[in-house]
Design a protein around this motif. Structure first.
Motif, short mmCIF file in Angstrom:
data_model
loop_
_atom_site.label_atom_id
_atom_site.label_comp_id
_atom_site.label_asym_id
_atom_site.label_seq_id
_atom_site.Cartn_x
_atom_site.Cartn_y
_atom_site.Cartn_z
N LEU A 13 0.84 -1.19 0.00
CA LEU A 13 0.00 0.00 0.00
C LEU A 13 0.88 1.24 0.00
CD1 LEU A 13 -2.89 -0.31 2.65
CD2 LEU A 13 -3.11 -0.20 0.17
N LYS A 14 0.37 2.29 -0.58
CA LYS A 14 1.06 3.57 -0.45
C LYS A 14 0.50 4.31 0.76
CE LYS A 14 2.16 4.11 -5.32
NZ LYS A 14 2.01 4.92 -6.55
N ILE A 15 1.33 5.15 1.34
CA ILE A 15 0.91 5.95 2.50
C ILE A 15 -0.37 6.71 2.15
CG2 ILE A 15 1.52 7.92 3.96
CD1 ILE A 15 4.46 7.07 3.63
N GLY A 16 -1.35 6.63 3.05
CA GLY A 16 -2.60 7.34 2.85
C GLY A 16 -3.69 6.53 2.17
N GLN A 17 -3.31 5.40 1.57
CA GLN A 17 -4.33 4.56 0.94
C GLN A 17 -5.09 3.79 2.02
OE1 GLN A 17 -2.04 2.20 -1.95
NE2 GLN A 17 -3.00 3.39 -3.60
N GLU A 79 -7.62 2.59 7.42
CA GLU A 79 -7.86 3.89 6.81
C GLU A 79 -6.56 4.69 6.87
OE1 GLU A 79 -10.68 4.55 5.48
OE2 GLU A 79 -12.22 3.41 6.53
N LEU A 80 -6.21 5.37 5.80
CA LEU A 80 -5.02 6.24 5.79
C LEU A 80 -3.78 5.48 6.25
CD1 LEU A 80 -6.62 9.47 7.32
CD2 LEU A 80 -6.12 8.99 4.90
N ALA A 81 -3.37 4.50 5.46
CA ALA A 81 -2.26 3.63 5.83
C ALA A 81 -0.99 4.43 6.13
CB ALA A 81 -1.99 2.63 4.72
N THR A 86 2.99 -1.44 8.63
CA THR A 86 3.68 -2.55 7.96
C THR A 86 3.84 -3.68 8.97
OG1 THR A 86 4.86 -1.13 6.42
CG2 THR A 86 5.84 -3.28 6.90
N SER A 87 3.28 -4.84 8.63
CA SER A 87 3.25 -5.93 9.59
C SER A 87 2.64 -7.16 8.93
CB SER A 87 2.39 -5.53 10.80
OG SER A 87 2.54 -6.44 11.87
N VAL A 88 2.62 -8.26 9.67
CA VAL A 88 1.86 -9.43 9.26
C VAL A 88 0.59 -9.47 10.10
CG1 VAL A 88 1.80 -11.93 9.02
CG2 VAL A 88 3.95 -10.69 8.64
N TYR A 89 -0.53 -9.60 9.45
CA TYR A 89 -1.82 -9.59 10.13
C TYR A 89 -2.41 -11.00 10.13
CZ TYR A 89 -1.52 -4.55 9.96
OH TYR A 89 -1.11 -3.26 10.14
N THR A 111 2.79 -4.30 3.44
CA THR A 111 3.87 -3.31 3.45
C THR A 111 3.29 -1.97 3.04
OG1 THR A 111 5.49 -5.00 2.83
CG2 THR A 111 6.13 -2.70 2.52
N VAL A 112 3.56 -0.94 3.83
CA VAL A 112 3.13 0.42 3.51
C VAL A 112 4.36 1.25 3.15
CG1 VAL A 112 1.88 2.46 4.29
CG2 VAL A 112 1.19 0.20 5.10
#
Lengths: 113, 107
Positions: A13-17, A79-81, A86-89, A111-112
């Motif tokens: 993901l990009k920051i904010g996505q 919301e707003l990554a 960044t982690s494993v969920y 990953t963000v």
């Protein structure tokens, strides 16, 4: 015999996505959980649910939202990554009996950037 | 204070050794206790539940001391395949995990 199914397995993901991590279980479990695991660390509880329509915060809920409209599904919304997400969920489920085993999905690696 | 605390290790032991892991928990209302095993980059899986009377499953023995709020796991005759992270888990109204203890068994 599906058990707990998480999708997607990987995501960048990009920051904010924003995005939704999906979790579904076919064992008719009433308890469901979302955890995050940072590298070399243990699992931290984000949110959990004891049944459809009921959710509660865990240790690290900020930046996340959940809903539980059915017994089977427990999606986690970011919301707003941010890079700190960044982690494993991992999603997990179990029966109401606290002495029974929790079953985990295979995890979503996020990953963000 | 963390709700569940474990020594992170790593514990490096030769095959055949006996190794013990400890865990403490802070909530005296905790109702059930477990040890989970997690292999690298995989999901945790239940190793065994922990009962007040102590319980054994093959080479694995788990014990609970409610008065001291302490849980232990003993592994006898360690195998290479025992190499993993061992997670202490406590259930109050939700499952809380310790940070895990890493075990590496070498030939």
């Amino acid at each position: 015999n599906a058990g707990v199914t998480q999708t997607p397995k990987f995501r960048i993901l990009k920051i904010g996505q924003s995005m939704t991590l999906q979790c579904a279980q076919d064992m008719n479990h009433n308890y469901m959980y979302w955890y995050r695991q940072d590298p070399g660390m243990g699992l931290k509880l984000i949110y959990y649910s004891v049944g459809a329509g009921i959710t509660d915060k865990g240790e690290v809920p900020n930046g996340y939202n959940v809903s539980r409209s059915t017994t089977e599904d427990f999606p986690l919304r970011l919301e707003l990554a941010a890079p700190s997400q960044t982690s494993v969920y991992f999603c997990a489920s179990s029966y109401w009996d606290r002495n029974t085993e929790a079953f985990f999905g295979q995890g979503t690696r996020l990953t963000v950037v | 204070r963390k709700e569940v605390e474990q020594d992170p290790g790593p514990f490096n032991v030769p095959e055949g050794a006996t190794v013990a892991f400890n865990c403490t928990y802070s909530n005296s209302a905790s109702q059930s206790f477990f040890w989970y095993r997690q292999d690298c980059r995989k999901e945790p899986k239940l190793l065994m539940s922990v009962y007040s009377s102590g319980n054994e499953d093959g080479r694995f023995t788990a014990q609970l001391n409610r008065a001291s709020q302490y849980i232990s796991l003993l592994i006898r005759d360690s195998k290479l395949s025992d190499s993993a992270t061992y997670l202490c888990v406590v259930n109050t109204d939700k499952l809380i995990f310790g940070t895990g203890t890493r075990l590496q068994v070498f030939p």
